[in-house]
Design a protein around this motif. Structure first.
Motif, short mmCIF file in Angstrom:
data_model
loop_
_atom_site.label_atom_id
_atom_site.label_comp_id
_atom_site.label_asym_id
_atom_site.label_seq_id
_atom_site.Cartn_x
_atom_site.Cartn_y
_atom_site.Cartn_z
N SER A 269 -8.63 9.55 6.60
CA SER A 269 -9.72 10.01 7.82
C SER A 269 -10.22 9.31 8.70
O SER A 269 -10.30 7.83 7.86
N VAL A 270 -10.17 9.97 9.72
CA VAL A 270 -10.54 9.26 10.87
C VAL A 270 -11.98 8.66 10.31
O VAL A 270 -12.58 7.92 10.78
N GLU A 271 -12.91 9.88 9.65
CA GLU A 271 -14.31 9.93 9.50
C GLU A 271 -14.42 8.59 8.65
O GLU A 271 -15.37 7.44 8.59
N ARG A 272 -13.63 8.57 7.33
CA ARG A 272 -14.13 8.15 6.03
C ARG A 272 -12.74 6.67 5.87
O ARG A 272 -13.11 6.20 5.04
N GLY A 273 -11.89 6.94 6.78
CA GLY A 273 -10.53 5.75 6.56
C GLY A 273 -10.05 5.86 5.44
O GLY A 273 -9.40 7.62 5.16
N PRO A 274 -9.13 5.54 4.32
CA PRO A 274 -8.26 6.39 2.99
C PRO A 274 -8.74 6.98 1.97
O PRO A 274 -9.71 6.59 1.80
N VAL A 275 -8.16 8.19 2.25
CA VAL A 275 -8.56 9.23 1.41
C VAL A 275 -7.54 9.35 0.14
O VAL A 275 -8.44 9.70 -1.33
N ALA A 276 -6.59 8.74 0.37
CA ALA A 276 -5.24 8.66 -0.74
C ALA A 276 -4.61 7.06 -0.49
O ALA A 276 -3.66 7.47 -0.24
N MET A 277 -4.95 6.55 -1.15
CA MET A 277 -4.08 5.54 -1.31
C MET A 277 -3.85 4.48 -2.37
O MET A 277 -5.39 4.39 -2.99
N ILE A 278 -3.36 3.83 -2.61
CA ILE A 278 -3.24 3.01 -3.71
C ILE A 278 -2.25 1.71 -3.01
O ILE A 278 -1.54 1.84 -2.37
N GLY A 279 -3.02 0.06 -4.03
CA GLY A 279 -2.93 -0.43 -3.65
C GLY A 279 -1.96 -0.84 -4.88
O GLY A 279 -2.65 -0.71 -5.96
N GLN A 280 -1.12 -2.60 -4.72
CA GLN A 280 0.07 -3.13 -5.58
C GLN A 280 0.05 -4.80 -5.54
O GLN A 280 -0.11 -4.84 -4.20
N LEU A 281 -0.73 -4.70 -6.11
CA LEU A 281 -0.11 -6.79 -5.96
C LEU A 281 1.26 -7.14 -7.50
O LEU A 281 1.24 -6.26 -8.35
N THR A 282 2.17 -7.64 -6.67
CA THR A 282 3.53 -7.43 -8.04
C THR A 282 3.47 -8.88 -7.37
O THR A 282 3.43 -9.62 -6.01
N ILE A 283 3.23 -9.45 -8.62
CA ILE A 283 3.42 -10.57 -8.81
C ILE A 283 4.16 -11.20 -9.74
O ILE A 283 4.49 -11.36 -10.89
N GLU A 284 5.71 -12.66 -9.14
CA GLU A 284 6.45 -13.49 -10.24
C GLU A 284 5.73 -14.60 -10.91
O GLU A 284 5.02 -15.03 -10.91
N ILE A 285 6.28 -14.38 -11.89
CA ILE A 285 6.18 -14.94 -13.43
C ILE A 285 6.86 -15.92 -13.54
O ILE A 285 7.76 -15.03 -14.89
N LEU B 25 1.01 -1.03 -0.10
CA LEU B 25 -0.14 0.24 0.19
C LEU B 25 0.42 1.44 -0.16
O LEU B 25 1.37 1.14 0.23
N SER B 26 0.54 2.23 -0.35
CA SER B 26 0.82 3.34 -0.56
C SER B 26 -0.15 4.71 -0.15
O SER B 26 -0.52 4.86 -1.27
N ALA B 27 0.38 5.13 0.61
CA ALA B 27 -1.20 6.12 1.06
C ALA B 27 -0.57 7.56 1.43
O ALA B 27 0.90 7.85 1.36
N LYS B 28 -0.80 8.47 1.29
CA LYS B 28 -0.63 10.08 1.05
C LYS B 28 -2.15 10.91 2.16
O LYS B 28 -1.09 12.17 2.12
#
Length: 238
Positions: free
Chosen positions: A206-222, A200-203
């Motif tokens: 909010s206590v009220e709403r939770g994540p406001v600006a946050m990106i998730g990333q799945l890195t998969i080995e092939i 997760l990368s967060a910027k």
């Protein structure tokens, strides 16, 4: 009376010391470097927004900080599902182009040990990449660093929010190196058995709403034997 006051002060002081030791414990630091960053195999990255209202569908019991979306989506009231979150989201490639759809189910783990620096969540992904195939990701995630570095400071803040730049690897297992277990489902992934890491990368939070600006990333080995086809944006969502 003075003994009761002394006892109360001692209990409060001890509790404060315990919380401080837990919060600042250097031995509970999560891993910052992904185990797959040193892999010699090809890796693919699938990105998604971790903000509930950016999802196609997000739901839980309705009693969580992050509210279900859309507003009239079915909520998990059943006792066996009350601690479960479900997410349906568009996955994008490194060029921010839609590449697939991901469905994630997450549940609180009974193996959580806050004194050991673990706030665990068991989760599974079902990922579909058009014209390529589908795969499954099973993992245990550790949200301790996320709670300590983002959630708690947000609650301490007079503005009830947190802003900054934070990045953390969430995957805690079941792999010995702290990786998730990936199994192919169909298409070019049908015989795939490999590893993945979610981060997760967060910027903003909010206590009220939770994540406001946050990106998730799945890195998969092939592995080499599973390669073939274009995974960087030409698949489309047809």
């Amino acid at each position: 009376m003075k003994y009761l006051v002394s006892l109360a002060l001692g209990v409060l002081g001890g509790a404060a010391a315990l919380l401080a030791a837990l919060y600042y414990n250097p031995f509970t630091q999560g891993q910052k470097l992904s185990p797959l960053s040193v892999s010699e195999s090809e890796v693919i990255s699938l990105n998604y927004s971790a903000v509930a209202r950016d999802a196609l569908v997000y739901t839980n019991s309705g009693e969580s900080q992050m509210k279900p979306f859309p507003d009239k989506v079915q909520q998990f009231w059943e006792p066996t599902l009350r601690s479960t979150d479900a997410l349906v989201t568009i996955l994008t490639d490194s060029r921010k182009q839609p590449i697939g759809i991901g469905i994630k189910f997450s549940s609180h783990s009974e193996n959580t040990r806050l004194l050991e620096g673990t706030a665990l969540v068991d989760s599974v992904w079902h990922i579909y990449l058009p014209r390529q195939g589908s795969l499954f990701v099973q993992q245990t995630e550790n949200y301790w660093d996320y709670l300590r570095d983002i959630v708690i400071p947000a609650r301490w803040s007079s503005a009830n929010n947190w802003r900054g730049n934070w990045h953390g690897n969430m995957t805690f297992g079941p792999g010995a190196l702290g990786t998730a277990a990936v199994t192919g489902g169909s298409g070019r992934f049908r015989v795939l058995t490999t590893a993945a890491v979610e981060s997760l990368s967060a910027k903003a939070y909010s206590v009220e709403r939770g994540p406001v600006a946050m990106i998730g990333q799945l890195t998969i080995e092939i592995p080499a034997e599973s390669r073939g086809g274009d995974i960087e944006g030409n698949a489309g969502l047809e």
